[in-house]
Structures are given as C-alpha cells and as structure tokens.
Design a protein around this motif. Structure first.
Motif, mmCIF file in Angstrom:
data_model
loop_
_atom_site.group_PDB
_atom_site.id
_atom_site.type_symbol
_atom_site.label_atom_id
_atom_site.label_comp_id
_atom_site.label_asym_id
_atom_site.label_seq_id
_atom_site.Cartn_x
_atom_site.Cartn_y
_atom_site.Cartn_z
ATOM 1 N N LEU A 1 1.064 -0.921 -0.328
ATOM 2 C CA LEU A 1 0.014 0.114 -0.409
ATOM 3 C C LEU A 1 1.234 1.154 0.101
ATOM 4 N N THR A 2 1.840 1.036 1.028
ATOM 5 C CA THR A 2 2.842 2.477 1.105
ATOM 6 C C THR A 2 3.321 2.525 -0.739
ATOM 7 N N ARG A 3 3.912 1.451 -0.785
ATOM 8 C CA ARG A 3 4.616 1.679 -2.453
ATOM 9 C C ARG A 3 3.114 2.151 -3.241
ATOM 10 N N GLY A 7 4.213 5.602 -5.360
ATOM 11 C CA GLY A 7 3.094 6.492 -7.124
ATOM 12 C C GLY A 7 1.901 6.761 -7.950
ATOM 13 N N ALA A 8 1.328 6.318 -6.792
ATOM 14 C CA ALA A 8 -0.128 6.717 -7.138
ATOM 15 C C ALA A 8 -0.656 8.119 -6.397
ATOM 16 N N ARG A 9 0.771 9.151 -5.762
ATOM 17 C CA ARG A 9 0.473 10.393 -4.926
ATOM 18 C C ARG A 9 -0.814 10.303 -3.838
ATOM 19 N N TRP A 10 -0.628 9.053 -3.059
ATOM 20 C CA TRP A 10 -1.813 9.851 -1.946
ATOM 21 C C TRP A 10 -1.201 10.412 -0.917
ATOM 22 N N THR A 11 -2.226 10.697 -0.131
ATOM 23 C CA THR A 11 -1.531 11.075 0.979
ATOM 24 C C THR A 11 -1.361 10.166 2.099
ATOM 25 N N ASP A 12 -0.169 10.918 2.895
ATOM 26 C CA ASP A 12 -0.078 9.802 3.614
ATOM 27 C C ASP A 12 -2.103 9.266 5.008
#
Length: 109
Positions: A1-3, A7-12
């Motif tokens: 999920l982090t990676r 890559g999708a530029r999700w927020t923390d």
C-alpha cells in the motif's frame, strides 16, 4: 500500500486509512501462525520507512528477526542476500550486511 500510494501520490492520511483497513480485514479473515504476527508488523513498519513492496518488506523483516536472534545468542550477525537495489539499501539502512549475487553493472562476464 505504501509503495502503490507513493506511486499514485496518495496522501499519508489515505495510506494510513488503507493500512488500518487492512488490519481490520486481516484480523477478521486470517489467523497468523506464532511468530508471524511480529514479523508482519515489522514488515509493515519497514515498508513504510523505506517504501518497499510487501514481499521485500517481509524479506527484510525476516532477516532483521533472524539477525536479532543470532546476535542475542552471541552468534555471528546474518548477511542478507538480495539482488534488489531498493531492498539492499533498506537493509543496509537497518544495519544489516548485504550480499548481492549479481556482478556490478560495469563488470564484464
């Protein structure tokens, strides 16, 4: 999920929410064997710290656990073997010695 999130530029916050949902689903659907609960938790932590893929994070967490057991028993530290540059960098950042089975890119066979 982090990676994938990076890559999708999700927020923390979105990554944290998805990780939390994973934990909820995991507890409801799966039973972990003894010892794996800690390794899975450690894998999730190193994945977050270093942006590793899931399988690489499990590899690193397992190596860190083995290294801890070795050093607590006053045995030689373990050497992690990996040909993945990102995983190797994360392992070295965590204090492990790394051996890559591949020749350097500039070497000729």
């Amino acid at each position: 999920l982090t990676r994938r999130g990076r890559g999708a530029r999700w927020t923390d916050e979105r990554i944290d929410a998805l990780v939390h949902q994973f934990h909820v689903d995991r507890r409801a659907r799966y039973r972990l064997l003894d010892g794996w609960r800690e390794i899975l938790q450690d894998a999730m932590s190193v994945a977050r710290r270093h942006g590793l893929r899931g399988c690489d994070a499990v590899h690193l967490a397992s190596a860190l656990d083995a290294n801890s057991l070795h050093t607590e028993a006053f045995a030689e530290p373990v050497t992690m073997v990996s040909a993945d540059d990102d995983l190797n960098a994360a392992a070295e950042a965590e204090g492990l010695t790394v051996l890559t089975p591949l020749p350097p890119p500039h070497a000729t066979p």
